[in-house]
Design a protein around this motif. Structure first.
Motif, short mmCIF file in Angstrom:
data_model
loop_
_atom_site.label_atom_id
_atom_site.label_comp_id
_atom_site.label_asym_id
_atom_site.label_seq_id
_atom_site.Cartn_x
_atom_site.Cartn_y
_atom_site.Cartn_z
N PRO A 112 7.05 1.92 -3.37
CA PRO A 112 7.10 0.55 -3.31
C PRO A 112 7.10 -0.11 -1.68
O PRO A 112 6.32 -1.02 -1.68
N ALA A 113 7.79 0.61 -0.80
CA ALA A 113 7.86 -0.15 0.63
C ALA A 113 6.55 -0.01 1.12
O ALA A 113 6.32 -0.87 1.94
N VAL A 114 5.57 0.93 0.95
CA VAL A 114 4.24 0.95 1.36
C VAL A 114 3.51 0.04 0.59
O VAL A 114 2.56 -0.71 1.29
N LYS A 115 3.50 0.10 -0.57
CA LYS A 115 2.62 -0.66 -1.77
C LYS A 115 2.70 -2.15 -1.13
O LYS A 115 1.76 -2.86 -1.21
N GLU A 116 4.07 -2.55 -0.82
CA GLU A 116 4.20 -4.13 -0.63
C GLU A 116 3.32 -4.49 0.35
O GLU A 116 2.70 -5.48 0.65
N ARG A 117 3.67 -3.69 1.47
CA ARG A 117 2.77 -3.94 2.84
C ARG A 117 1.28 -4.05 2.56
O ARG A 117 0.62 -4.80 3.21
N ILE A 118 0.98 -3.11 1.86
CA ILE A 118 -0.53 -3.06 1.34
C ILE A 118 -1.13 -4.08 0.79
O ILE A 118 -2.10 -5.04 0.77
N LEU A 119 -0.14 -4.72 -0.18
CA LEU A 119 -0.42 -5.68 -0.82
C LEU A 119 -0.57 -6.98 0.01
O LEU A 119 -1.47 -7.87 -0.01
N HIS A 120 0.31 -7.09 0.81
CA HIS A 120 0.14 -8.26 1.88
C HIS A 120 -0.88 -8.14 2.78
O HIS A 120 -1.60 -9.03 2.94
N LEU A 121 -1.38 -7.10 3.27
CA LEU A 121 -2.56 -6.60 4.00
C LEU A 121 -3.72 -7.26 3.10
O LEU A 121 -4.70 -7.87 3.83
N ILE A 122 -3.87 -6.77 1.84
CA ILE A 122 -4.99 -7.10 1.20
C ILE A 122 -5.27 -8.48 0.72
O ILE A 122 -6.40 -9.14 1.11
N ASN A 123 -4.03 -9.30 0.73
CA ASN A 123 -3.96 -10.72 0.69
C ASN A 123 -4.41 -11.46 1.92
O ASN A 123 -4.77 -12.79 1.90
N THR A 124 -4.19 -10.74 3.13
CA THR A 124 -4.40 -11.62 4.37
C THR A 124 -5.76 -11.19 4.99
O THR A 124 -6.53 -11.88 5.19
N THR A 125 -6.02 -9.81 5.26
CA THR A 125 -7.20 -9.19 5.91
C THR A 125 -8.26 -8.90 5.07
O THR A 125 -9.28 -8.62 5.45
N GLY A 126 -7.70 -8.19 3.81
CA GLY A 126 -8.63 -7.53 2.89
C GLY A 126 -8.67 -6.23 3.56
O GLY A 126 -7.82 -5.65 4.56
N PRO A 127 -9.63 -5.24 2.80
CA PRO A 127 -9.38 -3.82 3.22
C PRO A 127 -10.37 -3.47 4.34
O PRO A 127 -9.75 -2.60 5.05
N SER A 128 -11.13 -4.14 4.68
CA SER A 128 -11.86 -3.73 6.13
C SER A 128 -12.75 -4.95 6.59
O SER A 128 -12.89 -5.77 5.97
N THR A 129 -12.68 -4.94 8.02
CA THR A 129 -13.78 -5.84 8.65
C THR A 129 -14.60 -5.44 9.82
O THR A 129 -15.45 -6.01 10.05
N GLY A 130 -14.37 -4.20 10.12
CA GLY A 130 -15.22 -3.38 11.10
C GLY A 130 -14.50 -3.71 12.51
O GLY A 130 -15.22 -3.14 13.39
N LEU A 131 -13.96 -4.52 12.47
CA LEU A 131 -13.27 -4.81 14.05
C LEU A 131 -11.65 -4.34 13.90
O LEU A 131 -11.10 -3.84 12.98
N PHE A 132 -11.43 -4.23 15.25
CA PHE A 132 -9.98 -3.84 15.66
C PHE A 132 -8.96 -4.55 15.00
O PHE A 132 -8.63 -5.78 14.70
N HIS A 133 -8.08 -3.85 14.32
CA HIS A 133 -6.84 -4.45 13.67
C HIS A 133 -5.57 -3.56 14.21
O HIS A 133 -5.67 -2.29 14.55
N GLU A 134 -4.57 -4.39 14.45
CA GLU A 134 -3.34 -3.86 15.06
C GLU A 134 -2.86 -2.44 14.64
O GLU A 134 -2.25 -1.64 15.26
N TYR A 135 -3.04 -2.33 13.13
CA TYR A 135 -2.55 -1.42 12.57
C TYR A 135 -3.08 0.25 13.17
O TYR A 135 -2.75 1.21 13.21
N GLU A 136 -4.41 -0.05 13.60
CA GLU A 136 -4.92 1.30 14.32
C GLU A 136 -4.06 1.69 15.52
O GLU A 136 -3.70 3.12 15.77
N LEU A 137 -3.79 0.79 16.30
CA LEU A 137 -2.74 1.18 17.69
C LEU A 137 -1.27 1.55 16.95
O LEU A 137 -0.83 2.67 17.54
N LYS A 138 -0.89 1.11 15.81
CA LYS A 138 0.49 1.41 15.38
C LYS A 138 0.28 2.87 15.02
O LYS A 138 1.31 3.64 15.26
N ILE A 139 -0.67 3.17 14.39
CA ILE A 139 -0.63 4.66 13.47
C ILE A 139 -0.90 5.48 14.84
O ILE A 139 -0.24 6.67 14.62
N ALA A 140 -1.74 5.24 15.75
CA ALA A 140 -1.97 6.16 16.90
C ALA A 140 -0.77 6.40 17.52
O ALA A 140 -0.56 7.31 17.87
#
Ligand code: PLP
Length: 485
Positions: A112-140
């Motif tokens: 659930p804790a991951v799913k909630e974040r993903i649902l929020h992301l889908i509602n805001t950014t959608g799954p992809s844009t081709g441009l930089f998203h801050e999560y790339e930095l966070k996971i790296a």
């Protein structure tokens, strides 16, 4: 338990090989025929709604399923709900999930804790844009601060891509071509690495549709045999070609099915340093499952390059990546501007916001919840229970685990000796493999009928969601199967 790791006690590797040797030396011990027939008859009824869907799928999908893991005997099952430790099929049957999507869902399905974040992301950014998203930095940043051998991280679409990138960087950095892998290991399905799959000694046996030239510089050493590796390294040096890299699954080939001695990785590191080869750890299965610092943290061995997959995107799509020292990883950023040669990698959807966010929050939760340790405890309980059952029913089977990676060898199929040089022995071995593989499929069907989903009837991944009750329920299911042997 060593803090932060899934493995409480390193398995007795010599004993495992000894017991598997005995298993392979004797005829198979399958479920009694009449009992197996009952299981297979029951299968048709229990999974009645799946069958027509799969029949239809066979018209449009080669083999009827899109993924090897979904091949179930006698037919694949349609699953449509996953939650925690449970999987539910189209007929509403509940199963204990030891497949874990092939390894990624160490928090349990649909956490659930991951799913909630993903649902929020889908509602805001959608799954992809081709441009930089801050999560790339966070996971790296997370990966670089937790995995000892990683200063920089490039996210890719799959473990296969990660392995391709790793050998490309290794070849560019060393100026050498030869790659040594361990016989039987799986490093994805790229042209260079479909070599000696599953069984050591099989060289290009599975390389259908792949030109010989593509595997010209791929070699295999015998797994858990340091002298075999040294012979290859020495030979490459003598021929003046050297070795670009040695690539290993640090727990042993096929996710530790052939386990390695505790100090094996240290010995490989020393050999690589002596012979000027890079060491690549394929941590597609082990990273964030053996521990948050990977198998390299557990063994205390720093590879030059690390391949990621599976848990790195928490079971969400596009799970892959490569990490390593700054010096090596800079080859991925080089190009015309820098004047340096660049190791070309790409992928339209690589590191999309969805994969990056899913991976990031999964890793955060794994650390917060001590998921590796909890899943490891579940793996220990499962393995210990299986070992007791095997003993009490006086069966030749072998159960062992590396934390949450559990193995139940009932046939030893992957331990049959294939020797391409003694080609005249191969037909007999292939015949025996066929018989043993079929028994494995039937075992998978029997476990399924008892409500347990395994990986090909011989491997099980445990997760944080596998409470003592879940494991004990599974053991009751295994007991019902073993009673029918
Ligand atoms: C050790 C190992 N390396 C590489 C891969 C390939 O990863 P992917 O299936 O994401 O391409 C796998 C997949 O099972 C694996 O187990």
């Amino acid at each position: 338990m060593e803090p932060g790791f899934a493995i409480k006690q390193y398995p007795d590797v010599a004993e495992i090989y000894d017991r598997i040797g005995k298993l392979v030396a004797q005829p198979i011990r399958p479920v009694r025929r009449e009992e197996m027939e009952k299981y297979l008859e029951g299968f048709q009824k229990k999974y009645a709604s799946s069958k027509p869907v799969i029949e239809q799928a066979k018209k449009y999908i080669p083999g009827g399923v899109q993924h090897n893991l979904a091949f179930n005997y006698p037919f694949p099952i349609v699953f449509d709900r996953a939650e925690g430790a449970s999987l539910y099929d189209k007929d509403g049957n509940r199963h204990i999930d030891f497949l874990q999507a092939g390894g990624p869902t160490i928090l349990g399905s649909n956490y659930p804790a991951v799913k909630e974040r993903i649902l929020h992301l889908i509602n805001t950014t959608g799954p992809s844009t081709g441009l930089f998203h801050e999560y790339e930095l966070k996971i790296a940043e997370f990966i670089c601060t937790h995995i000892p051998g990683v200063d920089m991280f490039r996210m890719l679409g799959s473990g296969t891509e990660g392995c391709m990138a790793a050998i490309r960087v290794a070849r560019l950095a060393t100026g050498k071509k030869n790659i040594i892998k361990m016989g039987g290991a799986y490093h994805g399905w790229s042209d260079s690495l479909v070599y000696a799959l599953r069984l050591p000694g099989t060289a290009g046996f599975d390389a259908h549709g792949i030109p010989r030239a593509s595997r010209k510089y791929t070699q295999e050493a015998f797994p858990n045999d340091i002298r075999s590796l040294e012979r290859k390294l020495r030979m490459n040096r003598l021929k003046g070609q050297g070795t670009a890299a040695v690539i290993v699954e640090p727990m042993g080939t096929e996710s530790g099915t052939r386990p390695v001695d505790r100090d094996h990785n240290k010995q490989i590191r020393e050999l690589c340093d002596r012979y000027g080869a890079l060491l690549i750890f394929d941590e597609v299965v082990t990273a964030f499952r053996i521990g948050i610092s990977g198998a390299q943290g557990y063994f205390g061995v720093k590879p030059d390059l690390t391949v990621f997959g599976k848990v790195v995107a928490g079971g969400y799509p596009a799970a892959g990546g490569l990490g390593g020292s700054r010096e090596l990883m800079e080859y991925l950023a080089a190009g015309l501007q820098t004047g340096k040669k660049r190791a070309m990698v790409g992928g339209t959807l690589a590191a999309n916001p969805l994969s990056s966010a899913a991976g990031y929050y999964t890793l955060v939760e794994i650390e917060k919840q001590s998921a590796c340790e909890k899943a490891g405890e579940a793996g220990d309980r499962l393995t210990k229970g299986l070992q007791e059952l095997i003993r009490s029913f006086d069966l030749p089977f072998v159960a062992y685990n590396q934390g949450s990676i559990c193995h139940l060898e009932t046939t030893g199929t992957m331990f049959l000796p294939i020797n391409m040089k003694k080609f005249w022995t191969i037909p007999a071995v292939l015949k025996e493999i066929k018989v043993r593989k079929h028994m494995m499929e039937e075992m998978g069907a029997a476990y399924m009928m008892e409500g347990i989903v395994t990986l090909a009837g011989s491997r099980m991944y445990t997760s944080m969601a596998d409470t003592n009750e879940v494991i004990d329920e599974a053991l009751e299911g295994f007991e019902r199967v073993f009673r029918k042997m």
